[in-house]
Design an enzyme around this catalytic site. Sequence first.
Site, PDB file in Angstrom:
ATOM      1  N   TYR A   1      59.639  68.012  44.332  1.00  0.00           N
ATOM      2  CA  TYR A   1      58.998  67.341  43.201  1.00  0.00           C
ATOM      3  C   TYR A   1      59.610  65.955  42.981  1.00  0.00           C
ATOM      4  CZ  TYR A   1      57.159  66.598  38.477  1.00  0.00           C
ATOM      5  OH  TYR A   1      56.526  66.081  37.367  1.00  0.00           O
TER       6      TYR A   1
ATOM      7  N   SER B   1      57.877  59.936  37.032  1.00  0.00           N
ATOM      8  CA  SER B   1      58.807  60.858  36.373  1.00  0.00           C
ATOM      9  C   SER B   1      60.217  60.305  36.460  1.00  0.00           C
ATOM     10  CB  SER B   1      58.744  62.228  37.055  1.00  0.00           C
ATOM     11  OG  SER B   1      59.775  63.076  36.601  1.00  0.00           O
TER      12      SER B   1
END
Length: 283
Positions: A179, A166
């Site tokens: 995250y 990501s």
Amino acid sequence: MNLPFQISLENKVAVVTGGSGVLGSTMCEALAAAGAKVVILARNKEKIDKVVDRINANGGEAYGYAVNVLSKDDLEAVREEVLSKVGPCNILINGAGGNHPKATTSRERLKLEDLEDAEQQTFFDLDSNAVEGLFNLNFLGTLLPTQVFAKDMVNQADATVINISSMNAFRPLTKIPAYSGAKAAISNFTQWLAVHFSKVGIRVNAIAPGFFLTDQNRSLLIGENGEYSDRANKILSQTPVERFGEPEELVGTLLWLVNHKASSFVNGVVIPVDGGFSAYSGV
């Protein structure tokens, strides 16, 4: 799905975790359109079946299994069935992952008054169980499927593992510390695996998507009135192409990485597909 270019994955078996989501299902359809036999692993059987039916209706070959990627026993059972039905895995896409609201802060930056405001979820209020679960899903949810399915990829001619990282791995985003850390771990793990597997013929790379509208983030980016939220507009202001990505825009990078002829010397890299977000300094 009509591919914008020709590539053949005929006789290849592709296992995709998280394959029923917006991005994962697009990857599954692209792999099937290129000729791969696609095995979709996810939690929600109804969503899995929809993707499987769509692929098979379009002339592809797909199989779906509702499985917990954190259960090695479940994964081993699926592996045995896949071996008996379609053969050993050649391509593994580790797409399972996600965030957790209890591992997310209310504000981007802590204010002194937040410490006395019960409605604010500050860094100090983050739920350790939620953080642990998030790390397990993202990191162990990549490690365990690789342990299970990569066994059959050793010494294949053109085996490959693609992890889904990501933008958070490049620069931690506000509000989502756990995250961001988990995805940074995925990028690091990708590099480690690429070195570890380099003598047995398995290439390992990762794709780092920028901002795409998915089921997980839609409520954060789109208001009830259908307009972009403040956070969405802030993201777009930092994305040079000034829009969110379309799931199909991951396909070119995916198919390049899984095609040995096209990318046989590409190993241990994390490739942003982000509309320039990672390149922009904001000024």
